[in-house]
Design an enzyme around this catalytic site. Sequence first.
Site, PDB file in Angstrom:
ATOM      1  N   HIS A 164     -34.440  42.505  81.732  1.00 35.85           N
ATOM      2  CA  HIS A 164     -35.521  42.890  82.652  1.00 35.85           C
ATOM      3  C   HIS A 164     -36.361  41.654  82.939  1.00 35.85           C
ATOM      4  CE1 HIS A 164     -39.675  45.063  83.039  1.00 35.85           C
ATOM      5  NE2 HIS A 164     -39.177  44.784  84.227  1.00 35.85           N
ATOM      6  N   ASN A 256     -40.040  46.389  92.466  1.00 33.58           N
ATOM      7  CA  ASN A 256     -41.310  46.016  93.109  1.00 33.58           C
ATOM      8  C   ASN A 256     -40.995  45.379  94.449  1.00 33.58           C
ATOM      9  OD1 ASN A 256     -42.785  46.827  90.875  1.00 33.58           O
ATOM     10  ND2 ASN A 256     -43.116  44.787  90.072  1.00 33.58           N
ATOM     11  N   PRO A 285     -34.694  51.785  82.147  1.00 35.61           N
ATOM     12  CA  PRO A 285     -34.821  51.315  80.767  1.00 35.61           C
ATOM     13  C   PRO A 285     -35.935  52.036  80.018  1.00 35.61           C
ATOM     14  CG  PRO A 285     -35.884  49.773  82.260  1.00 35.61           C
ATOM     15  CD  PRO A 285     -35.258  50.842  83.116  1.00 35.61           C
ATOM     16  N   GLY A 286     -35.752  52.187  78.716  1.00 34.67           N
ATOM     17  CA  GLY A 286     -36.809  52.734  77.883  1.00 34.67           C
ATOM     18  C   GLY A 286     -37.716  51.635  77.376  1.00 34.67           C
ATOM     19  N   MET A 288     -39.438  49.433  74.083  1.00 31.60           N
ATOM     20  CA  MET A 288     -38.803  48.749  72.955  1.00 31.60           C
ATOM     21  C   MET A 288     -38.523  49.740  71.812  1.00 31.60           C
ATOM     22  SD  MET A 288     -40.150  45.314  71.033  1.00 31.60           S
ATOM     23  CE  MET A 288     -41.517  46.142  70.213  1.00 31.60           C
ATOM     24  N   HIS A 309     -38.972  53.618  87.191  1.00 33.19           N
ATOM     25  CA  HIS A 309     -38.381  52.332  86.820  1.00 33.19           C
ATOM     26  C   HIS A 309     -38.366  52.135  85.316  1.00 33.19           C
ATOM     27  CE1 HIS A 309     -42.405  51.014  85.863  1.00 33.19           C
ATOM     28  NE2 HIS A 309     -42.103  49.743  85.818  1.00 33.19           N
ATOM     29  N   LYS A 383     -37.671  39.699  73.082  1.00 34.81           N
ATOM     30  CA  LYS A 383     -38.846  39.995  73.909  1.00 34.81           C
ATOM     31  C   LYS A 383     -39.426  38.687  74.447  1.00 34.81           C
ATOM     32  CE  LYS A 383     -40.596  43.282  74.628  1.00 34.81           C
ATOM     33  NZ  LYS A 383     -40.383  44.244  75.736  1.00 34.81           N
TER      34      LYS A 383
END
Length: 384
Positions: A164, A256, A285-286, A288, A309, A383
């Site tokens: 992402h 976006n 996506p979920g 973390m 999203h 991350k």
Amino acid sequence: MKIITTEKIPIKTWAREVEEGALEQARHLANHPFARFHVALMPDVHQGYGMPIGGVLATEGVIIPNAVGVDIGCGVRAVRTNQKVDNIRTFLKRILNQIQQAIPTGFDHHKKPQKSPLFHRAPDVPVIKEELENAKYQLGTLGGGNHFIEFQADDQNYVWVMLHSGSRNFGKKVADYYNRLAINLNEKYGFPIPREWQLACLPLESLEGQQYLSAMNFCLEFARENRARMMNVILEICHSTLPDFTWDKEIDVHHNYASLEKHFGQQVMIHRKGAVRAEGDVIVPGSMGSPSYICRGLANPESFASCSHGAGRVMGRNEARRRIPVDEVIKEMQALGIELFKIKKKDLAEECRQAYKDINQVMEEQRDLVEVMIKLKPLGVIKG
């Protein structure tokens, strides 16, 4: 879907609950002089700048920079590999470590400018030209905040790679520049849009509107190539570790942006801020530590063929840092068996599961927007 009919045009929401700040922004959208049909709120909706994130807006004759957002073209890319979980688990820490070393995260950039034919197609727009040299160091970098690289497992135990990221500093520069320009132009034209709404617009036929469109579309191209570059690096690292490593499915969506589309028999500018076009393959996506989903978009006309999203925040970043100890987040990831790689962990709580809505509830609330095809459980994450 619920319908709110107290404003100039209806607000249609797929969220069971909408925080007051986001609902107030939705009311502003519904009373915007150039808004058409209705406002659509996805189940991950939460407050943003001007327009709520997880919102979809149709306008006629204008485009609104704050209804696109500052990370223009931010999106998700996912790849299905031929590897089973057991084949890759032994090497996962090594692979994640190599990826973290190869792909700059946070505010870090490449030390050398990256080459791409994309830079030769840059539009002749001042804000793009000013940022172009810096962007050559940012192509193929992850960024920070909620950006991530994640290894995941599907129901058949095949490994997927998902990332992402967006247009890096390009998007913010373009958004800020054209939002300021829109504010000045709205005062000049006498548009009845209160300044505090943060929804100043650019007429599509104006020079400024055309320049913003060119700059925005270039940011979309940059963001997509940015994700593709990183994915190529990841796949090369996997292949160097596991010589039989291949992949056979690749999906990329951004969330976006604005585009001219035909809805309800009329050509309108659809703004999707934190929302995905729900046609064909869709990635949701979920947060973390939570599952993610590969879906088939149902192109529901009431949502302007859109869906969520992601999970959507329930806590601001500062609140999450105050309320959730970093040690607890790390322990939870360990308990779930998820490998976590992050260089600076002091802001880790900003992106933990508790700071977001329950992704399973979000998916339940948008059953008429997408059909779930594959559920993906996290194995390891980097991350930003």
